[in-house]
Design a protein around this motif. Sequence first.
Motif, PDB file in Angstrom:
ATOM      1  N   ASP A  46      53.306  44.395  33.004  1.00 57.13           N
ATOM      2  CA  ASP A  46      52.474  43.857  34.211  1.00 57.13           C
ATOM      3  C   ASP A  46      51.240  44.154  34.326  1.00 57.13           C
ATOM      4  O   ASP A  46      50.463  44.218  35.135  1.00 57.13           O
ATOM      5  CB  ASP A  46      53.264  44.321  35.564  1.00 57.13           C
ATOM      6  N   ASN A  47      50.569  44.932  33.275  1.00 60.32           N
ATOM      7  CA  ASN A  47      49.234  45.510  33.086  1.00 60.32           C
ATOM      8  C   ASN A  47      48.637  44.594  31.944  1.00 60.32           C
ATOM      9  O   ASN A  47      47.434  45.023  31.669  1.00 60.32           O
ATOM     10  CB  ASN A  47      49.174  46.887  33.073  1.00 60.32           C
ATOM     11  N   GLY A  48      49.163  43.912  31.484  1.00 56.22           N
ATOM     12  CA  GLY A  48      48.458  43.057  30.279  1.00 56.22           C
ATOM     13  C   GLY A  48      49.368  42.566  29.237  1.00 56.22           C
ATOM     14  O   GLY A  48      50.268  42.402  29.433  1.00 56.22           O
ATOM     15  N   LEU A  49      48.709  41.874  28.096  1.00 55.58           N
ATOM     16  CA  LEU A  49      49.595  41.046  26.997  1.00 55.58           C
ATOM     17  C   LEU A  49      49.584  42.244  25.824  1.00 55.58           C
ATOM     18  O   LEU A  49      48.715  42.654  25.435  1.00 55.58           O
ATOM     19  CB  LEU A  49      48.775  39.816  26.805  1.00 55.58           C
ATOM     20  N   ASN A  50      50.849  42.155  25.333  1.00 58.40           N
ATOM     21  CA  ASN A  50      51.036  42.923  23.975  1.00 58.40           C
ATOM     22  C   ASN A  50      51.649  41.906  23.148  1.00 58.40           C
ATOM     23  O   ASN A  50      51.945  40.766  23.238  1.00 58.40           O
ATOM     24  CB  ASN A  50      52.334  43.737  24.376  1.00 58.40           C
ATOM     25  N   PRO A  51      51.780  42.329  21.583  1.00 53.35           N
ATOM     26  CA  PRO A  51      52.245  41.378  20.467  1.00 53.35           C
ATOM     27  C   PRO A  51      53.749  41.114  21.066  1.00 53.35           C
ATOM     28  O   PRO A  51      54.491  41.703  21.579  1.00 53.35           O
ATOM     29  CB  PRO A  51      52.229  42.765  19.579  1.00 53.35           C
ATOM     30  N   GLN A  75      44.888  43.072  31.487  1.00 53.45           N
ATOM     31  CA  GLN A  75      44.553  41.882  32.373  1.00 53.45           C
ATOM     32  C   GLN A  75      43.380  42.107  33.029  1.00 53.45           C
ATOM     33  O   GLN A  75      42.601  41.186  33.519  1.00 53.45           O
ATOM     34  CB  GLN A  75      45.945  41.694  33.536  1.00 53.45           C
ATOM     35  N   SER A  76      42.914  43.168  33.322  1.00 56.95           N
ATOM     36  CA  SER A  76      41.562  43.208  34.003  1.00 56.95           C
ATOM     37  C   SER A  76      40.214  42.857  32.929  1.00 56.95           C
ATOM     38  O   SER A  76      39.238  42.488  33.671  1.00 56.95           O
ATOM     39  CB  SER A  76      41.303  44.747  34.063  1.00 56.95           C
ATOM     40  N   GLY A  77      40.643  42.886  31.766  1.00 58.15           N
ATOM     41  CA  GLY A  77      39.457  42.318  30.762  1.00 58.15           C
ATOM     42  C   GLY A  77      38.553  43.287  30.445  1.00 58.15           C
ATOM     43  O   GLY A  77      37.525  43.179  29.908  1.00 58.15           O
TER      44      GLY A  77
END
Length: 332
Positions: A120-125, A162-164
């Motif tokens: 829930d904190n970003g995108l992974n492989p 997700q924060s960029g």
Amino acid sequence: AGGLAGCGGGGGGSDGGGGGAATAPVAVQITSANAKPVGAHASGTVQDSTAVQTATSVAGVQVASGPTAAMPQPARVARVALAMLRHAGSPAIAAGVVVDEAAACDNGGTVRISGNVASDNGLNPGDAVTLSASSCASSVNGQPVVMSGQLTLAVTSGFLPQSGVGPFDVKLTITASDLSVSMGGASTVTSGDMALDWTETTGSRLVVSGTTLSNSTTIAGSTRVTTLRNYLHSVEVVGTGFIGGLAATVETSGSPLGSGARSYAISTPPGLRWSASDAAPTAGVVQVVGAGNSQLRLTFSGASASLDVDADGNGSFESSMPPDAAELKSLL
């Protein structure tokens, strides 16, 4: 509109991406008479900051060194993707759960995120998501912004928070489908495929390649459509400036290169340099090849430029002229 980038970067070709031309493009015959508008269009396509200025601020993603407004199209699309992710929120999910959630935008409209996300904190492989905006309205520096269309992202390596906010290094595949952004009296529609290598540390570096990247830009009722085919586009933030490079076949309509759809091949050995405050290039070379191997070489050095032309395609530049940045800008 920023400097030489006033035309926007990708566009829709005969395959229908971005509202493209209905007929096959005709290669531009480069002559001493049209060398300036061809050179101006080519350097503007490398930079592509008019389209960028209509969309980059929407994302609100902070490049470490700050100047997002003059980022070329690849950075723009990536940042819009992050904006859509943030609008959709952070789904509280367990690893591997299928995501399908919608969220309201600040000033109306919605963004939906669907796909498979492991955190829930970003995108992974292995993560893959589709982001769909429907009249998603926000306000950027007091200006209304409306975003619609769809992006599909898949992570092949690295991590995209997700924060960029950097540092991060991620490789993505992205497909844009009629991604439209309207802001400040200008609108852009983008479609196409990208393999994106994106690094954020003390600055930003993006290297993008793909088969087709199309963009239609409308400003004051005038629309220009451009398509990059079999392209490799790079941009790097260096201090308060940029280095941009492009190798591609460029197809365009609604431009000063002649009636109907036109095309040329472009390369930048080395890439162009420009600042965030003034998009006029200060260093670098743009080479363009047109019909019959006719070609031009546009070289920037400080506030000056030189333009060499080989109209008969014999490999020898037979004429030269010294356009300045203001003159090239006026030809866009």
